[in-house]
Design a protein around this motif. Structure first.
Motif, short mmCIF file in Angstrom:
data_model
loop_
_atom_site.label_atom_id
_atom_site.label_comp_id
_atom_site.label_asym_id
_atom_site.label_seq_id
_atom_site.Cartn_x
_atom_site.Cartn_y
_atom_site.Cartn_z
N ASN A 1 -1.13 2.79 4.62
CA ASN A 1 -1.98 3.30 5.70
C ASN A 1 -1.26 4.31 6.61
O ASN A 1 -1.56 4.42 7.79
N LYS A 2 -0.34 5.07 6.01
CA LYS A 2 0.40 6.08 6.78
C LYS A 2 -0.51 7.20 7.28
O LYS A 2 -0.25 7.80 8.30
N HIS A 3 -1.57 7.48 6.53
CA HIS A 3 -2.42 8.62 6.85
C HIS A 3 -3.77 8.21 7.42
O HIS A 3 -4.61 9.06 7.69
N LYS A 4 -4.02 6.93 7.59
CA LYS A 4 -5.33 6.43 7.98
C LYS A 4 -5.82 7.04 9.29
O LYS A 4 -6.93 7.55 9.37
N GLU A 5 -5.00 6.99 10.32
CA GLU A 5 -5.43 7.49 11.63
C GLU A 5 -5.77 8.98 11.59
O GLU A 5 -6.83 9.40 12.06
N PHE B 1 -9.73 17.67 -9.24
CA PHE B 1 -9.75 17.06 -7.90
C PHE B 1 -8.67 15.99 -7.78
O PHE B 1 -7.97 15.89 -6.77
N LYS B 2 -8.53 15.19 -8.82
CA LYS B 2 -7.57 14.08 -8.82
C LYS B 2 -6.14 14.59 -8.63
O LYS B 2 -5.33 13.95 -7.96
N LYS B 3 -5.84 15.74 -9.20
CA LYS B 3 -4.49 16.31 -9.11
C LYS B 3 -4.09 16.62 -7.66
O LYS B 3 -2.93 16.53 -7.30
N VAL B 4 -5.07 17.02 -6.84
CA VAL B 4 -4.72 17.44 -5.48
C VAL B 4 -4.89 16.34 -4.43
O VAL B 4 -4.51 16.53 -3.28
N ILE B 5 -5.42 15.19 -4.83
CA ILE B 5 -5.65 14.12 -3.85
C ILE B 5 -4.38 13.75 -3.09
O ILE B 5 -4.41 13.70 -1.86
N PRO B 6 -3.24 13.48 -3.75
CA PRO B 6 -2.06 13.08 -2.98
C PRO B 6 -1.63 14.11 -1.94
O PRO B 6 -1.35 13.77 -0.79
N GLU B 7 -1.59 15.38 -2.34
CA GLU B 7 -1.17 16.42 -1.40
C GLU B 7 -2.21 16.62 -0.30
O GLU B 7 -1.87 16.79 0.87
N ALA C 1 -10.38 0.46 -2.68
CA ALA C 1 -9.51 0.64 -3.84
C ALA C 1 -8.84 2.02 -3.81
O ALA C 1 -7.65 2.15 -4.12
N LEU C 2 -9.60 3.04 -3.43
CA LEU C 2 -9.03 4.39 -3.35
C LEU C 2 -7.95 4.47 -2.27
O LEU C 2 -6.88 5.05 -2.50
N THR C 3 -8.21 3.89 -1.12
CA THR C 3 -7.20 3.94 -0.05
C THR C 3 -5.98 3.10 -0.43
O THR C 3 -4.85 3.48 -0.12
N ALA C 4 -6.20 1.98 -1.12
CA ALA C 4 -5.07 1.17 -1.57
C ALA C 4 -4.20 1.93 -2.57
O ALA C 4 -2.97 1.81 -2.55
N LYS C 5 -4.83 2.74 -3.40
CA LYS C 5 -4.07 3.51 -4.39
C LYS C 5 -3.35 4.70 -3.77
O LYS C 5 -2.17 4.93 -4.04
N PHE C 6 -4.06 5.47 -2.96
CA PHE C 6 -3.51 6.73 -2.48
C PHE C 6 -2.82 6.64 -1.11
O PHE C 6 -2.07 7.55 -0.75
N ASP C 7 -3.06 5.57 -0.36
CA ASP C 7 -2.40 5.39 0.93
C ASP C 7 -2.15 3.89 1.17
O ASP C 7 -2.66 3.31 2.13
N PRO C 8 -1.35 3.27 0.31
CA PRO C 8 -1.17 1.82 0.38
C PRO C 8 -0.56 1.32 1.69
O PRO C 8 -0.79 0.19 2.09
#
Length: 130
Positions: free
Chosen positions: A115-119, A66-72, A106-113
């Motif tokens: 906030n480009k994808h938040k909306e 699961f961790k491998k695909v989180i960024p994509e 913490a997860l959002t700070a790591k994977f979307d610091p």
């Protein structure tokens, strides 16, 4: 006869290639039937997955996948997820957000610091409420 056989072989090859390209557009269905009930019912398990994603603890083989695909998945707002995978992801994320808001931050700070994808991600999460 040989011409017909060659034409059928070529047609088969084209069909197989086209099908493999279509299925490559989605993540593996291996986890479509992943039992998320233990994650949703047991905070210790839910937090262990979260710690894995944050590089703060060990990862199970499933959590590693699961961790491998989180960024994509975040970048494409789960564009390669099947409908079943989208449903499972929404349920797990909502559990983390509701019960462990600090872990969610913490997860959002790591994977979307930035906030480009938040909306778009908020819209993705809201889709299940329709």
């Amino acid at each position: 006869m040989d011409f017909l056989r060659a034409k059928m072989s070529l047609s088969s090859l084209i069909l197989v290639t086209a099908l493999s390209m279509v299925t490559a557009d989605f993540y593996s269905s291996k986890y479509d039937d992943f039992d998320i009930k233990p994650l949703l019912e047991n905070d210790r398990i839910l937090l262990s997955y979260t710690k894995c994603f944050l590089d703060q603890g060990p990862c199970t083989p499933d959590a590693k996948d699961f961790k491998k695909v989180i960024p994509e998945a975040l970048e494409t707002i789960c564009g390669k997820c099947s409908p079943k995978q989208k449903q499972l992801i929404r349920q797990v994320i909502k559990a983390i957000m509701d019960r462990h808001p600090d872990s969610w931050k913490a997860l959002t700070a790591k994977f979307d610091p930035e906030n480009k994808h938040k909306e778009d991600f908020d819209k993705f999460l809201a889709e299940s409420r329709k």
